[in-house]
Design a protein around this motif. Structure first.
Motif, mmCIF file in Angstrom:
data_model
loop_
_atom_site.group_PDB
_atom_site.id
_atom_site.type_symbol
_atom_site.label_atom_id
_atom_site.label_comp_id
_atom_site.label_asym_id
_atom_site.label_seq_id
_atom_site.Cartn_x
_atom_site.Cartn_y
_atom_site.Cartn_z
ATOM 1 N N ILE A 69 0.871 -1.299 0.039
ATOM 2 C CA ILE A 69 -0.139 -0.045 -0.059
ATOM 3 C C ILE A 69 0.714 1.185 -0.010
ATOM 4 N N VAL A 70 1.987 1.133 0.913
ATOM 5 C CA VAL A 70 2.779 2.507 0.693
ATOM 6 C C VAL A 70 3.429 2.809 -0.607
ATOM 7 N N ALA A 71 4.038 1.718 -1.104
ATOM 8 C CA ALA A 71 4.641 1.676 -2.449
ATOM 9 C C ALA A 71 3.537 2.338 -3.330
ATOM 10 N N ALA A 72 2.579 1.822 -3.374
ATOM 11 C CA ALA A 72 1.271 2.221 -4.311
ATOM 12 C C ALA A 72 1.015 3.776 -4.119
ATOM 13 N N GLN A 73 0.843 4.093 -2.837
ATOM 14 C CA GLN A 73 0.405 5.450 -2.440
ATOM 15 C C GLN A 73 1.411 6.616 -2.903
ATOM 16 N N ARG A 83 1.280 7.629 5.793
ATOM 17 C CA ARG A 83 1.459 7.767 7.621
ATOM 18 C C ARG A 83 0.253 7.484 8.144
ATOM 19 N N LYS A 84 -0.976 7.570 7.648
ATOM 20 C CA LYS A 84 -2.054 6.983 8.190
ATOM 21 C C LYS A 84 -2.197 5.265 8.280
ATOM 22 N N ILE A 85 -1.984 4.806 7.148
ATOM 23 C CA ILE A 85 -2.047 3.262 7.073
ATOM 24 C C ILE A 85 -1.147 2.686 8.044
ATOM 25 N N LEU A 86 0.124 3.657 8.161
ATOM 26 C CA LEU A 86 1.115 2.828 9.245
ATOM 27 C C LEU A 86 0.233 2.827 10.806
ATOM 28 N N LYS A 87 -0.172 3.751 10.939
ATOM 29 C CA LYS A 87 -0.469 3.982 12.561
ATOM 30 C C LYS A 87 -1.964 3.043 12.676
ATOM 31 N N ALA A 220 -6.992 9.903 2.964
ATOM 32 C CA ALA A 220 -8.141 9.375 2.889
ATOM 33 C C ALA A 220 -8.768 8.715 4.233
ATOM 34 N N SER A 221 -9.936 8.486 4.051
ATOM 35 C CA SER A 221 -10.600 8.177 5.586
ATOM 36 C C SER A 221 -9.980 6.872 6.160
ATOM 37 N N LEU A 225 -8.943 3.311 4.171
ATOM 38 C CA LEU A 225 -7.472 2.727 4.174
ATOM 39 C C LEU A 225 -7.690 1.307 5.227
ATOM 40 N N PHE A 226 -8.292 1.369 6.000
ATOM 41 C CA PHE A 226 -8.629 -0.030 6.611
ATOM 42 C C PHE A 226 -9.124 -0.897 5.997
#
Length: 432
Positions: A69-73, A83-87, A220-221, A225-226
């Protein structure tokens, strides 16, 4: 002068760290083999069939999905989402790891006696679970940085983990080692110390050194992301859990089937310890390079797929596989020629040298399998990876159940070769 690509730079950094940590790991195993003996090395290895099930449930699927996800974003220019998906991933993995650790701790007696048939594994498993939350935090942050194409933090953290493990084992060996009822516990305590130190460094570095990029767009919300995390991580977790359960079954069955052949449980666990604690780690040493390629390939393949950059995808796949196969050929000649000498000089074990020579035939296909799996996962073919790996492991288990009781440890080595060759052929046919 032309600047090398981030993929090549990242692979070189991870390779250097892996080689350094493997050298330290070899020293650690040599020291442990002399300190606690082959049987207790086998006891230490026996806890991992259960321990790694927890890893599969709590970490593997989520960290791989996070990296994708991070690579794609980042390819889309959305660092806020990263940063949000990491949290979100950190919260999920910490919760799961704490629940899993508590379950393993309170049911360690039943798990070890029912599945492992070895009472010395009970204190080892109880001690090992304390590392699980630290592993979860570290894995998430490492995957985040790998997705960004920055492998520096994971590389240094890996080295710190190995150094801390050695220091922890040495500290125990010169203080209260003689008071330990189970000698294998010293290896577990060293592992826990290494994971804690590595996690602490990872968190501090991430908080102090990571720059906050911004695209100026709102993130994104959390729900969206979840949902993306779950959609990617669920098949990956099922894949990892299925494979881990089969691998755990395999590792539990090996000493049991060896006992049928040798009619001696103590010696069977000793042979298991020599194979899994001495010979196989040595054979896997060159895979420090191929593992680095696999780690860097997954986000690169994911990003290239998101951008529909098929030229980059083809080149990365072609050159990576060619290099891994060449490395396997060189390793085969090296271990076949020097295997017996390595076993005697390093481990003072004739059996370890014999295993190294027999396992040398595995090298050309062994180093390809991880890279092929990483490419398939990056392409989103997780179901294919699950099916191929499951078929391969079932073949290996069949060798353990039906061949090992008849011919001993050689039956397992034949099964290992046949199953690895099968999964490489299946992976390659799908990619081609």
């Amino acid at each position: 002068m032309k600047k090398s690509s981030p993929f090549v730079q990242g692979t070189l950094i991870l390779t250097a760290a892996n080689i350094f940590s493997r050298f330290i790991g070899f020293y650690n195993r040599i020291f442990l083999a002399g300190l606690i003996g082959a049987h207790q090395m086998g006891v230490y290895q026996l806890i991992f069939p259960i321990y790694l099930v927890g890893f599969a449930l709590c970490f593997h699927g989520y960290e791989t999905a996070l990296s994708q996800i991070v690579a794609a974003q980042m390819a889309k220019g959305r660092p806020e989402n990263c940063r949000k998906i990491l949290k979100i991933t950190l919260a999920v993995t910490i919760l799961l790891s704490v629940i899993c650790a508590c379950f393993f701790y309170f049911f360690a007696d039943e798990l070890c006696m029912k599945f492992l048939h070895e009472k010395d594994c009970i204190p080892c498993l109880k001690a090992a679970v304390f590392a699980m939350p630290f592993v979860g935090v570290k894995a998430c942050i490492h995957s985040y940085h790998i997705g960004l194409g920055k492998p520096g933090l994971p590389s240094v953290s890996l080295c710190i983990e190995q150094i801390s493990r050695i220091l922890g084992i040495y500290a125990v060996s010169v203080t209260f080692f003689l008071k330990l009822e189970t000698p294998a516990l010293i290896a577990v305590l060293g592992m826990v110390a290494g994971e804690m130190a590595s996690c602490l460094y990872t968190v501090i570095y991430h908080l102090l050194k990571t720059k906050r990029q911004s695209s100026g767009l709102p993130a994104a919300s959390s729900r969206k992301l979840f949902g993306s995390l779950l959609s990617l991580s669920f098949p990956l977790t099922c894949n990892s859990l299925s494979i881990t359960l089969l691998q755990s079954l395999e590792n539990i069955l090996i000493p049991l089937m060896l006992t049928r052949f040798y009619c001696n449980q103590h010696y069977s666990v000793e042979v298991y310890g020599i194979l899994t604690g001495m010979a196989i780690p040595f054979i896997n040493f060159p895979s420090s390079i191929t593992n680095s390629i696999s780690v860097m390939l997954l986000p690169k393949v994911s990003a290239a797929t998101a951008e529909q950059d098929y030229r980059t995808l083809h080149r990365a796949t072609k050159y990576s596989l060619s290099f891994c196969f060449l490395l396997g050929i060189v390793s085969f000649f090296l271990f076949f020629t020097l295997g017996p000498s390595i076993g005697l000089i390093v481990f003072h074990s004739k059996e370890a040298g014999m295993f190294l020579r027999m396992l040398s035939f595995l090298c050309p296909v062994l180093y390809l399998s991880g890279t092929l799996s990483s490419i398939l996962n990056g392409l989103g073919k997780t179901k294919t990876t699950l099916f191929n790996n499951s078929v391969s492991l079932l073949l290996r288990i069949a060798f353990i159940v039906f061949v090992v009781p008849l011919v001993g440890i050689n039956g397992y080595l034949w099964g290992l070769m046949a199953s690895t060759l099968l999964v490489v052929i299946m992976h390659y046919r799908k990619i081609k």
